[in-house]
Design a protein around this motif. Structure first.
Motif, PDB file in Angstrom:
ATOM      1  N   VAL A 126      39.262  39.289  26.806  1.00  0.00           N
ATOM      2  CA  VAL A 126      39.993  40.335  27.700  1.00  0.00           C
ATOM      3  C   VAL A 126      39.131  41.379  28.521  1.00  0.00           C
ATOM      4  O   VAL A 126      39.502  41.798  29.708  1.00  0.00           O
ATOM      5  CB  VAL A 126      40.869  41.188  26.719  1.00  0.00           C
ATOM      6  N   ALA A 127      37.856  41.485  28.029  1.00  0.00           N
ATOM      7  CA  ALA A 127      37.047  42.516  28.767  1.00  0.00           C
ATOM      8  C   ALA A 127      36.351  41.597  29.975  1.00  0.00           C
ATOM      9  O   ALA A 127      36.474  42.450  31.209  1.00  0.00           O
ATOM     10  CB  ALA A 127      35.720  42.502  27.679  1.00  0.00           C
ATOM     11  N   GLU A 128      36.323  40.480  29.948  1.00  0.00           N
ATOM     12  CA  GLU A 128      36.082  39.581  31.208  1.00  0.00           C
ATOM     13  C   GLU A 128      36.976  39.601  32.145  1.00  0.00           C
ATOM     14  O   GLU A 128      36.790  39.787  33.508  1.00  0.00           O
ATOM     15  CB  GLU A 128      35.698  38.049  30.832  1.00  0.00           C
ATOM     16  N   GLN A 129      38.274  39.486  31.710  1.00  0.00           N
ATOM     17  CA  GLN A 129      39.460  39.360  32.699  1.00  0.00           C
ATOM     18  C   GLN A 129      39.741  40.934  33.439  1.00  0.00           C
ATOM     19  O   GLN A 129      39.830  40.970  34.366  1.00  0.00           O
ATOM     20  CB  GLN A 129      40.874  39.008  31.741  1.00  0.00           C
ATOM     21  N   PHE A 130      39.367  41.872  32.822  1.00  0.00           N
ATOM     22  CA  PHE A 130      39.303  43.315  33.251  1.00  0.00           C
ATOM     23  C   PHE A 130      38.407  43.444  34.457  1.00  0.00           C
ATOM     24  O   PHE A 130      38.518  43.922  35.614  1.00  0.00           O
ATOM     25  CB  PHE A 130      39.122  44.627  32.038  1.00  0.00           C
ATOM     26  N   LEU A 131      37.088  42.918  34.012  1.00  0.00           N
ATOM     27  CA  LEU A 131      35.892  43.161  34.899  1.00  0.00           C
ATOM     28  C   LEU A 131      36.233  42.130  36.240  1.00  0.00           C
ATOM     29  O   LEU A 131      35.977  42.750  37.427  1.00  0.00           O
ATOM     30  CB  LEU A 131      34.734  42.672  34.224  1.00  0.00           C
ATOM     31  N   ILE A 132      36.809  40.831  35.799  1.00  0.00           N
ATOM     32  CA  ILE A 132      37.040  39.948  37.062  1.00  0.00           C
ATOM     33  C   ILE A 132      38.051  40.654  38.161  1.00  0.00           C
ATOM     34  O   ILE A 132      37.834  40.812  39.127  1.00  0.00           O
ATOM     35  CB  ILE A 132      37.409  38.611  36.566  1.00  0.00           C
ATOM     36  N   LYS A 133      39.097  41.288  37.332  1.00  0.00           N
ATOM     37  CA  LYS A 133      40.204  41.928  38.254  1.00  0.00           C
ATOM     38  C   LYS A 133      39.549  42.978  39.073  1.00  0.00           C
ATOM     39  O   LYS A 133      40.157  43.242  40.301  1.00  0.00           O
ATOM     40  CB  LYS A 133      41.513  42.285  37.386  1.00  0.00           C
ATOM     41  N   LYS A 134      38.779  43.779  38.625  1.00  0.00           N
ATOM     42  CA  LYS A 134      38.181  44.999  39.133  1.00  0.00           C
ATOM     43  C   LYS A 134      37.352  44.563  40.240  1.00  0.00           C
ATOM     44  O   LYS A 134      37.388  45.235  41.427  1.00  0.00           O
ATOM     45  CB  LYS A 134      37.419  45.791  38.338  1.00  0.00           C
ATOM     46  N   ILE A 135      36.548  43.696  39.958  1.00  0.00           N
ATOM     47  CA  ILE A 135      35.686  43.074  41.072  1.00  0.00           C
ATOM     48  C   ILE A 135      36.503  42.496  42.114  1.00  0.00           C
ATOM     49  O   ILE A 135      36.174  42.721  43.374  1.00  0.00           O
ATOM     50  CB  ILE A 135      34.408  42.115  40.595  1.00  0.00           C
ATOM     51  N   LYS A 136      37.292  41.660  41.787  1.00  0.00           N
ATOM     52  CA  LYS A 136      38.301  41.230  42.868  1.00  0.00           C
ATOM     53  C   LYS A 136      38.863  42.068  43.793  1.00  0.00           C
ATOM     54  O   LYS A 136      38.933  42.119  44.936  1.00  0.00           O
ATOM     55  CB  LYS A 136      39.362  40.360  42.115  1.00  0.00           C
ATOM     56  N   ARG A 137      39.284  42.988  43.202  1.00  0.00           N
ATOM     57  CA  ARG A 137      40.160  44.197  43.986  1.00  0.00           C
ATOM     58  C   ARG A 137      39.154  45.002  44.878  1.00  0.00           C
ATOM     59  O   ARG A 137      39.403  45.234  45.941  1.00  0.00           O
ATOM     60  CB  ARG A 137      40.893  45.170  42.962  1.00  0.00           C
ATOM     61  N   GLU A 138      38.056  45.258  44.345  1.00  0.00           N
ATOM     62  CA  GLU A 138      36.804  45.913  45.046  1.00  0.00           C
ATOM     63  C   GLU A 138      36.454  44.905  46.348  1.00  0.00           C
ATOM     64  O   GLU A 138      36.491  45.602  47.704  1.00  0.00           O
ATOM     65  CB  GLU A 138      35.562  46.092  44.264  1.00  0.00           C
TER      66      GLU A 138
END
Length: 189
Positions: A126-138
């Protein structure tokens, strides 16, 4: 999908079947349209798994609400920084439609981390998914036009057009509603 299925299908990838009992308790809850789930300044004490509906995540900047995310079924949402650091939330989560959720209390998850490999794998995932989503959005904001971001959003989540008001989509894209109207007139779905 429920958390049990999510863990089996996404975290464990069916390498072995999770027993019928999760390593932590979960709780189901219904949320009404427009209900605030996590208000600004509150301490986040649960990770929410969206079963049905749409949730928005927003931040306040200079007195203006800016939408930073839309969450669709089979995804987790929480004020992650508040959840990890036990600090006041800088985001607000709100139901855009009637929602059905399943959630895990932080205290239960922390207890499960002490003796469950599955709980630890789940937390890491779940932590990795939050990070991936944030990086993708940026990356999208730095490399794509508003029109490209809109097309990607609609392709990934076609239900957005029916269930989310245009002014909220515009806020998510970081543009004015008038600009979105021009984009929508050029792009047909």
């Amino acid at each position: 999908m429920h958390i049990h299925n999510y863990i089996n299908n996404t975290v464990l990838k069916n390498t072995f079947e999770l027993s019928s009992k999760l390593p932590f308790p979960t709780y189901e809850h219904s949320i009404k349209k427009h209900e605030i789930i996590t208000p600004f300044g509150s301490i986040e004490d649960k990770a929410i798994f969206l079963i049905e509906g749409i949730i928005e995540s927003a931040i306040e900047s200079n007195g203006e609400i800016k939408i930073i995310d839309f969450v669709f079924p089979n995804n987790f949402i929480c004020s992650y920084t508040s959840f990890l650091m036990n600090s006041p939330s800088d985001i607000q989560t709100k139901a855009l439609t009637d929602c059905k959720v399943e959630y895990i209390l932080k205290s239960d998850l922390e207890k499960a981390y002490q003796n469950s490999i599955v709980a630890n794998k789940f937390g890491k995932h779940v932590a990795e998914q939050f990070l991936i989503k944030k990086i993708k959005r940026e990356n999208e904001f730095l490399t794509q036009t508003a029109e490209e971001r809109y097309v990607d959003l609609i392709n990934q989540n076609p239900e957005i057009i029916k269930n989310i008001p245009v002014h909220k989509i515009a806020k998510y894209l970081g543009i004015h509603p008038e600009s979105l109207s021009r984009i929508r007139s050029k792009v047909y779905f």
